[in-house]
Design a protein around this motif. Structure first.
Motif, mmCIF file in Angstrom:
data_model
loop_
_atom_site.group_PDB
_atom_site.id
_atom_site.type_symbol
_atom_site.label_atom_id
_atom_site.label_comp_id
_atom_site.label_asym_id
_atom_site.label_seq_id
_atom_site.Cartn_x
_atom_site.Cartn_y
_atom_site.Cartn_z
ATOM 1 N N GLY A 168 0.827 -1.206 0.000
ATOM 2 C CA GLY A 168 0.000 0.000 0.000
ATOM 3 C C GLY A 168 0.857 1.250 0.000
ATOM 4 N N LEU A 169 0.496 2.217 -0.852
ATOM 5 C CA LEU A 169 1.263 3.446 -0.974
ATOM 6 C C LEU A 169 0.790 4.488 0.027
ATOM 7 C CD1 LEU A 169 1.667 3.855 -4.839
ATOM 8 C CD2 LEU A 169 2.776 2.277 -3.262
ATOM 9 N N GLU A 170 1.730 5.233 0.559
ATOM 10 C CA GLU A 170 1.410 6.307 1.494
ATOM 11 C C GLU A 170 0.599 7.385 0.777
ATOM 12 O OE1 GLU A 170 3.662 9.425 4.534
ATOM 13 O OE2 GLU A 170 4.793 7.794 3.642
ATOM 14 N N ALA A 171 -0.526 7.836 1.322
ATOM 15 C CA ALA A 171 -1.048 7.346 2.583
ATOM 16 C C ALA A 171 -2.388 6.646 2.401
ATOM 17 C CB ALA A 171 -1.223 8.505 3.557
ATOM 18 N N ALA A 226 3.291 5.196 -8.398
ATOM 19 C CA ALA A 226 3.046 3.760 -8.514
ATOM 20 C C ALA A 226 4.197 3.057 -9.220
ATOM 21 C CB ALA A 226 1.734 3.513 -9.259
ATOM 22 N N ALA A 227 4.733 3.685 -10.263
ATOM 23 C CA ALA A 227 5.869 3.102 -10.971
ATOM 24 C C ALA A 227 7.079 2.967 -10.051
ATOM 25 C CB ALA A 227 6.217 3.955 -12.193
ATOM 26 N N ALA A 228 7.296 3.968 -9.193
ATOM 27 C CA ALA A 228 8.404 3.902 -8.243
ATOM 28 C C ALA A 228 8.212 2.738 -7.282
ATOM 29 C CB ALA A 228 8.522 5.218 -7.472
ATOM 30 N N ALA A 229 6.986 2.538 -6.807
ATOM 31 C CA ALA A 229 6.719 1.422 -5.909
ATOM 32 C C ALA A 229 6.949 0.087 -6.609
ATOM 33 C CB ALA A 229 5.276 1.504 -5.401
ATOM 34 N N GLU A 255 0.058 4.184 -18.587
ATOM 35 C CA GLU A 255 1.075 3.968 -19.607
ATOM 36 C C GLU A 255 2.485 3.889 -19.022
ATOM 37 O OE1 GLU A 255 0.592 6.951 -22.595
ATOM 38 O OE2 GLU A 255 -1.449 6.317 -23.120
ATOM 39 N N LYS A 256 2.668 4.372 -17.801
ATOM 40 C CA LYS A 256 3.974 4.314 -17.149
ATOM 41 C C LYS A 256 4.200 3.003 -16.399
ATOM 42 C CE LYS A 256 4.429 9.300 -16.355
ATOM 43 N NZ LYS A 256 4.601 10.361 -15.339
ATOM 44 N N LEU A 257 3.173 2.171 -16.301
ATOM 45 C CA LEU A 257 3.249 0.983 -15.458
ATOM 46 C C LEU A 257 3.443 -0.263 -16.317
ATOM 47 C CD1 LEU A 257 0.389 1.881 -12.960
ATOM 48 C CD2 LEU A 257 2.816 2.491 -12.876
ATOM 49 N N ASN A 258 4.382 -1.114 -15.898
ATOM 50 C CA ASN A 258 4.750 -2.278 -16.697
ATOM 51 C C ASN A 258 4.187 -3.573 -16.131
ATOM 52 O OD1 ASN A 258 6.310 -2.390 -14.441
ATOM 53 N ND2 ASN A 258 8.288 -2.526 -15.490
#
Length: 219
Positions: A96-99, A169-172, A199-202
């Motif tokens: 889960g991403l903050e916050a 999200a991509a960083a996570a 489009e940034k998510l693989n």
């Protein structure tokens, strides 16, 4: 002295696992999703020009102030995952991403029999961490995860409230992979489609609800 359990709640308190008519461990079918989505979408609020002019703020907090809506949200996400990921290929870990990813990530993890791992802003987690950067409107920001939070080969789903530009999200996702996790995909409550963040998510992206077009947003 008497004790209450989830199967025998106190007489003056309804069983939270049954408020939407379903057992926590027995999702029915994806045919429920359309009606669940309608109820959830009708409960959202929008605030124009917050936090700055030209921004239409999507407020998901009403979904958590009402226990039935909260139950519906978790149930809808559970239905999606159990319908699209067969037994043996379901997540071991929900990240889960903050916050706001923390508002529903732990509950969803419990429903799935998975662990929950938070991703936090830089400097908030103790012990050894991995760090990834992402671009914001006025520069970079950084996410961190504890290095022992995910084991090699564990199956991972990343959750957050809204996908906008997709950078955080991509960083996570990059942090999950660095720790050796297998990224199954991303799950969001809302998507701001016009920003094309997916489009940034693989990895596969699922959003429960869509919201807004580019007619209002100016950022």
């Amino acid at each position: 002295m008497s004790y209450s359990t989830s199967s025998h709640p106190p007489q003056n308190r309804p069983d939270a696992t049954e408020t939407s008519g379903q057992s926590a461990n027995q999702p029915t079918s994806s045919s429920e999703l359309p009606s669940l989505k309608i109820r959830l979408h009708q409960s959202l609020r929008q605030f124009p020009d917050f936090p700055s002019p030209g921004v239409l703020f999507e407020d998901i907090l009403p979904l958590f102030s009402d226990p039935i809506l909260h139950q519906d949200l978790i149930h809808a996400l559970e239905l999606h995952i159990k319908t699209n990921y067969p037994s043996g290929q379901r997540p071991d870990i929900i990240v889960g991403l903050e916050a706001r990813g923390w508002l529903f990530g732990p509950s969803l993890a419990l429903r799935l029999g998975a662990g929950f791992v938070p991703v936090r802003k830089q400097g908030k987690l103790p012990g050894p961490t991995e760090t990834a950067s992402y671009e914001k409107e006025y520069g970079k920001d950084f996410f961190q995860i504890q290095t022992d939070a995910i084991k090699e080969g564990q199956l991972v789903l990343i959750v957050d409230d809204i996908i906008a530009t997709g950078g955080s999200a991509a960083a996570a996702g990059s942090l999950v992979k660095r720790l050796g996790g297998t990224l199954l995909g991303y799950v969001f409550v809302l998507e701001l489609d016009f920003l094309k963040g997916r489009e940034k998510l693989n990895a596969p992206v699922y959003t429960l609800l869509s919201s807004q077009d580019d007619s209002f947003a100016k950022t």
